[in-house]
Enzyme design. Structure first.
Site, PDB file in Angstrom:
ATOM      1  N   ARG A 175       0.857  -1.188   0.000  1.00  0.00           N
ATOM      2  CA  ARG A 175       0.000   0.000   0.000  1.00  0.00           C
ATOM      3  C   ARG A 175       0.893   1.239   0.000  1.00  0.00           C
ATOM      4  O   ARG A 175       2.097   1.143   0.275  1.00  0.00           O
ATOM      5  CB  ARG A 175      -0.888   0.001   1.255  1.00  0.00           C
ATOM      6  CG  ARG A 175      -1.901  -1.121   1.252  1.00  0.00           C
ATOM      7  CD  ARG A 175      -2.666  -1.190   2.568  1.00  0.00           C
ATOM      8  NE  ARG A 175      -3.518  -2.380   2.592  1.00  0.00           N
ATOM      9  CZ  ARG A 175      -3.766  -3.098   3.682  1.00  0.00           C
ATOM     10  NH1 ARG A 175      -3.267  -2.759   4.848  1.00  0.00           N
ATOM     11  NH2 ARG A 175      -4.547  -4.160   3.611  1.00  0.00           N
ATOM     12  N   ARG A 268     -10.869   3.013   5.902  1.00  0.00           N
ATOM     13  CA  ARG A 268      -9.400   2.925   5.802  1.00  0.00           C
ATOM     14  C   ARG A 268      -8.938   3.299   4.404  1.00  0.00           C
ATOM     15  O   ARG A 268      -7.843   3.834   4.221  1.00  0.00           O
ATOM     16  CB  ARG A 268      -8.944   1.512   6.191  1.00  0.00           C
ATOM     17  CG  ARG A 268      -7.440   1.403   6.343  1.00  0.00           C
ATOM     18  CD  ARG A 268      -7.012   0.075   6.922  1.00  0.00           C
ATOM     19  NE  ARG A 268      -7.210  -1.028   5.959  1.00  0.00           N
ATOM     20  CZ  ARG A 268      -6.954  -2.296   6.226  1.00  0.00           C
ATOM     21  NH1 ARG A 268      -6.504  -2.649   7.426  1.00  0.00           N
ATOM     22  NH2 ARG A 268      -7.143  -3.231   5.322  1.00  0.00           N
ATOM     23  N   ARG A 279     -12.893  -9.443   1.331  1.00  0.00           N
ATOM     24  CA  ARG A 279     -12.504  -9.467   2.747  1.00  0.00           C
ATOM     25  C   ARG A 279     -13.738  -9.579   3.645  1.00  0.00           C
ATOM     26  O   ARG A 279     -13.721 -10.270   4.661  1.00  0.00           O
ATOM     27  CB  ARG A 279     -11.672  -8.217   3.090  1.00  0.00           C
ATOM     28  CG  ARG A 279     -10.254  -8.326   2.539  1.00  0.00           C
ATOM     29  CD  ARG A 279      -9.416  -7.068   2.682  1.00  0.00           C
ATOM     30  NE  ARG A 279      -8.113  -7.285   2.066  1.00  0.00           N
ATOM     31  CZ  ARG A 279      -6.940  -7.200   2.683  1.00  0.00           C
ATOM     32  NH1 ARG A 279      -6.891  -6.848   3.952  1.00  0.00           N
ATOM     33  NH2 ARG A 279      -5.819  -7.435   2.048  1.00  0.00           N
TER      34      ARG A 279
HETATM   35  N1  LIG Z   1     -12.285   0.546  17.849  1.00  0.00           N
HETATM   36  C1  LIG Z   1     -12.251   1.175  16.688  1.00  0.00           C
HETATM   37  N2  LIG Z   1     -13.227   2.051  16.373  1.00  0.00           N
HETATM   38  C2  LIG Z   1     -13.225   2.706  15.178  1.00  0.00           C
HETATM   39  N3  LIG Z   1     -12.271   2.536  14.224  1.00  0.00           N
HETATM   40  C3  LIG Z   1     -11.284   1.669  14.482  1.00  0.00           C
HETATM   41  C4  LIG Z   1     -11.228   0.943  15.711  1.00  0.00           C
HETATM   42  N4  LIG Z   1     -10.140   0.157  15.677  1.00  0.00           N
HETATM   43  C5  LIG Z   1      -9.533   0.374  14.493  1.00  0.00           C
HETATM   44  N5  LIG Z   1     -10.209   1.273  13.769  1.00  0.00           N
HETATM   45  C6  LIG Z   1      -9.939   1.762  12.401  1.00  0.00           C
HETATM   46  O1  LIG Z   1     -10.326   0.706  11.522  1.00  0.00           O
HETATM   47  C7  LIG Z   1      -9.465   0.642  10.393  1.00  0.00           C
HETATM   48  C8  LIG Z   1      -8.909  -0.771  10.272  1.00  0.00           C
HETATM   49  O2  LIG Z   1      -8.012  -1.008  11.347  1.00  0.00           O
HETATM   50  P1  LIG Z   1      -6.701  -1.847  11.130  1.00  0.00           P
HETATM   51  O3  LIG Z   1      -6.012  -1.431   9.881  1.00  0.00           O
HETATM   52  O4  LIG Z   1      -5.942  -1.762  12.384  1.00  0.00           O
HETATM   53  O5  LIG Z   1      -7.341  -3.291  10.910  1.00  0.00           O
HETATM   54  P2  LIG Z   1      -6.635  -4.702  10.769  1.00  0.00           P
HETATM   55  O6  LIG Z   1      -7.399  -5.652  11.577  1.00  0.00           O
HETATM   56  O7  LIG Z   1      -5.194  -4.592  11.053  1.00  0.00           O
HETATM   57  O8  LIG Z   1      -6.870  -5.004   9.237  1.00  0.00           O
HETATM   58  P3  LIG Z   1      -6.056  -5.975   8.240  1.00  0.00           P
HETATM   59  O9  LIG Z   1      -6.246  -7.355   8.724  1.00  0.00           O
HETATM   60  O10 LIG Z   1      -6.692  -5.749   6.920  1.00  0.00           O
HETATM   61  O11 LIG Z   1      -4.636  -5.567   8.249  1.00  0.00           O
HETATM   62  C9  LIG Z   1      -8.410   1.695  10.586  1.00  0.00           C
HETATM   63  O12 LIG Z   1      -8.731   2.825   9.824  1.00  0.00           O
HETATM   64  C10 LIG Z   1      -8.462   2.013  12.095  1.00  0.00           C
HETATM   65  O13 LIG Z   1      -8.108   3.339  12.373  1.00  0.00           O
HETATM   66  N1  LIG Z   2      -1.397 -16.614   7.977  1.00  0.00           N
HETATM   67  C1  LIG Z   2      -0.896 -15.383   7.919  1.00  0.00           C
HETATM   68  N2  LIG Z   2      -1.725 -14.314   7.822  1.00  0.00           N
HETATM   69  C2  LIG Z   2      -1.164 -13.103   7.782  1.00  0.00           C
HETATM   70  C3  LIG Z   2       0.219 -12.905   7.855  1.00  0.00           C
HETATM   71  N3  LIG Z   2       0.461 -11.584   7.796  1.00  0.00           N
HETATM   72  C4  LIG Z   2      -0.722 -10.972   7.727  1.00  0.00           C
HETATM   73  N4  LIG Z   2      -1.710 -11.891   7.730  1.00  0.00           N
HETATM   74  C5  LIG Z   2      -3.158 -11.658   7.680  1.00  0.00           C
HETATM   75  O1  LIG Z   2      -3.546 -11.314   6.381  1.00  0.00           O
HETATM   76  C6  LIG Z   2      -4.725 -10.546   6.440  1.00  0.00           C
HETATM   77  C7  LIG Z   2      -4.641  -9.397   5.496  1.00  0.00           C
HETATM   78  O2  LIG Z   2      -3.623  -8.526   5.823  1.00  0.00           O
HETATM   79  P1  LIG Z   2      -3.407  -7.151   5.010  1.00  0.00           P
HETATM   80  O3  LIG Z   2      -2.164  -6.550   5.543  1.00  0.00           O
HETATM   81  O4  LIG Z   2      -3.340  -7.498   3.565  1.00  0.00           O
HETATM   82  O5  LIG Z   2      -4.625  -6.310   5.298  1.00  0.00           O
HETATM   83  C8  LIG Z   2      -4.883 -10.113   7.901  1.00  0.00           C
HETATM   84  O6  LIG Z   2      -5.900 -10.899   8.481  1.00  0.00           O
HETATM   85  C9  LIG Z   2      -3.582 -10.477   8.535  1.00  0.00           C
HETATM   86  O7  LIG Z   2      -3.719 -10.877   9.889  1.00  0.00           O
HETATM   87  C10 LIG Z   2       1.049 -14.054   7.957  1.00  0.00           C
HETATM   88  O8  LIG Z   2       2.283 -13.992   8.040  1.00  0.00           O
HETATM   89  N5  LIG Z   2       0.460 -15.257   7.985  1.00  0.00           N
END
Ligand SMILES: Nc1ncnc2c1ncn2[C@@H]1O[C@H](COP(=O)(O)OP(=O)(O)OP(=O)(O)O)[C@@H](O)[C@H]1O
Ligand SMILES: Nc1nc2c(ncn2[C@@H]2O[C@H](COP(=O)(O)O)[C@@H](O)[C@H]2O)c(=O)[nH]1
Length: 412
Positions: A175, A268, A279
């Site tokens: 990204r 996001r 997703r």
């Molecule tokens: N409790 C909350 N309330 C509102 N917005 C939230 C909350 N927690 C996270 N966010 C927002 O939701 C969006 C998604 O959060 P984040 O990127 O941390 O998700 P993620 O689980 O890591 O996703 P991915 O698995 O795709 O990487 C972000 O824009 C973040 O700022």
């Molecule tokens: N099994 C694994 N899942 C992973 C790993 N690193 C990230 N993730 C999961 O992929 C999705 C999507 O991530 P994104 O960065 O493309 O939004 C998310 O649920 C991550 O937890 C890994 O090493 N192994």
């Protein structure tokens, strides 16, 4: 696989036995377990990157060069080797730094047996030994957009010296703000598939149409930095880690509702519509598995971010008692170059005295290996270390220290 032996087979058949530091030429030791003799080579060759391993199979009369998994120990001029319960060999490197002297070569652990089956080759795996029980790694899973990354960033910001992020590999495109090597190791599918085949990954899964995986190196890099590892992986990955020897705490982050999840994912703004829909479709199964699979130790609802973060800290023992939990994870062992090694039951005795110092004070270090945990593809934890200060005469055996334990060894 044939190879010119460094010593003749008769030497192996007649001269070697289970046990201790049988130093052979070119700083090799040989340990026989059942039909196989593991020849473990130290090296004075600066160019060699790790300690070598060869296997002599008495049943077939052949030498084999095994596939070697795990982070490999750097070469050293000499080492001692002791077999432990037929499934692993303890290696004590001489002249190494305190945090690099204890290693385990796994030859028949569950992990090695599984990998042998997967790869279809003769195989061994290295695992570095660490003292005591370092904090378990933390696996965080949950559907895309639930807030895993946000919570992990908060944790790492508040406790930068305590936690380290396991940087995953992925075949998806970066990204806008993502940096290679920081957020992910962005990689070609063919390269990643080859590395998976070569046993370099702790787990991997196809997630939302791309390949993601945690390399053994990524987890070990965090441990090497003396930090507690955090893994952000999907439910399939969490299941694989649960089945591995990496003992971790498994936390599932749940959205307050599917509508809120969609809102967050859209807000996001990192995915195109097609990816968002994919997703969201996958999230239903993930939430169901997160709640019912038995993989997870804890389920946290991420409704109000601050509340969820406080709950996360609480279950990691970070609520108000931070100083006490910020303990060093891998205190080393300061061994003198000149030492000898013996074994009884679950105790390895390292005699740090020299023969010239007849009547002088000798120091024995005891490695208690009765409570080992973990192992390849991660660290071997639970190593207990004591020192015994004693005075010469008769202190070359096990019987002489039955009442001599006087506390934890203090590196000088
Ligand atoms: N409790 C909350 N309330 C509102 N917005 C939230 C909350 N927690 C996270 N966010 C927002 O939701 C969006 C998604 O959060 P984040 O990127 O941390 O998700 P993620 O689980 O890591 O996703 P991915 O698995 O795709 O990487 C972000 O824009 C973040 O700022
Ligand atoms: N099994 C694994 N899942 C992973 C790993 N690193 C990230 N993730 C999961 O992929 C999705 C999507 O991530 P994104 O960065 O493309 O939004 C998310 O649920 C991550 O937890 C890994 O090493 N192994």
């Amino acid at each position: 696989m044939g190879e010119a032996p460094a010593f003749v087979v008769d030497d192996l058949q007649n001269g070697y036995q289970n046990g201790f530091g049988l130093k052979y030429k070119d700083y090799e030791t040989a340990i026989t377990i059942h039909d196989k003799t593991y020849v473990i080579g130290g090296s004075d060759d600066e160019s060699s990157s790790s300690i070598g391993v060869r296997i002599y199979d008495k049943a077939t009369g052949n030498w084999e060069i095994p596939t070697v998994l795990g982070t490999k120990p750097k070469p050293c001029k000499s080492h001692s080797a002791v077999s432990l319960s037929d499934d692993r060999i303890l290696i004590i490197k001489k002249g190494s730094s305190p945090d690099d002297c204890i290693w385990f070569l796994e030859v028949d652990t569950q992990y090695v047996r599984e990998q042998k089956k997967n790869l279809g080759t003769q195989l061994v795996a290295w695992s570095k030994g660490v003292r005591g029980n370092v904090d378990k790694p933390v696996v965080i899973s949950g559907p895309s957009g639930v807030g895993k990354g946000t919570l992990i960033s908060m944790l790492m910001r508040e406790f930068p010296s305590m936690f380290g992020f396991s940087v995953s590999h992925t075949t998806r495109a970066p990204r806008a703000m993502e940096k290679d090597g920081v957020h992910y190791h962005f990689t070609e599918r063919s390269v990643m598939e080859k590395d998976i085949k070569d046993g370099k990954f702790l787990e991997f899964a196809s997630v939302h149409g791309n390949l993601y995986g945690t390399s053994i190196e990524a987890v070990e890099a965090v441990a090497d930095a003396g930090k507690r590892c955090i893994l952000d992986i999907d439910v399939q990955g969490a299941r694989s880690v649960r089945a591995s020897s990496l003992e971790a705490i498994f936390i599932f982050i749940c959205p307050p509702s599917m509508e809120e999840l969609e809102k967050r994912l859209r807000a996001r703004g990192t995915e195109l519509e097609e990816q968002i829909l994919k997703r969201l479709r996958n999230s239903e199964a993930e939430v169901e598995q997160g709640n019912s699979s038995g993989i997870f130790d804890h389920i946290l609802y991420n409704d109000k971010l601050e509340e969820c973060y406080e709950n996360l800290k609480k279950l990691l023992g970070l609520d108000g008692n931070t100083v006490a939990t910020q303990k060093s994870s891998s205190e080393g062992l300061n061994l003198p170059w000149d030492h000898s090694v013996s074994k009884t039951d679950n105790k390895i005795i390292i005699n740090c005295g020299t023969p010239e110092l007849e009547k002088a004070s000798k120091s024995l270090i005891v490695l208690d290996v009765s409570s080992l945990k973990g192992g390849a593809p991660g660290r071997t934890r639970g190593l207990d270390v004591y020192a015994i200060d004693s005075f010469s005469d008769g202190l070359n055996g096990i019987d002489s220290f039955s009442d001599g334990l006087n506390g934890i060894y203090q590196p000088s």
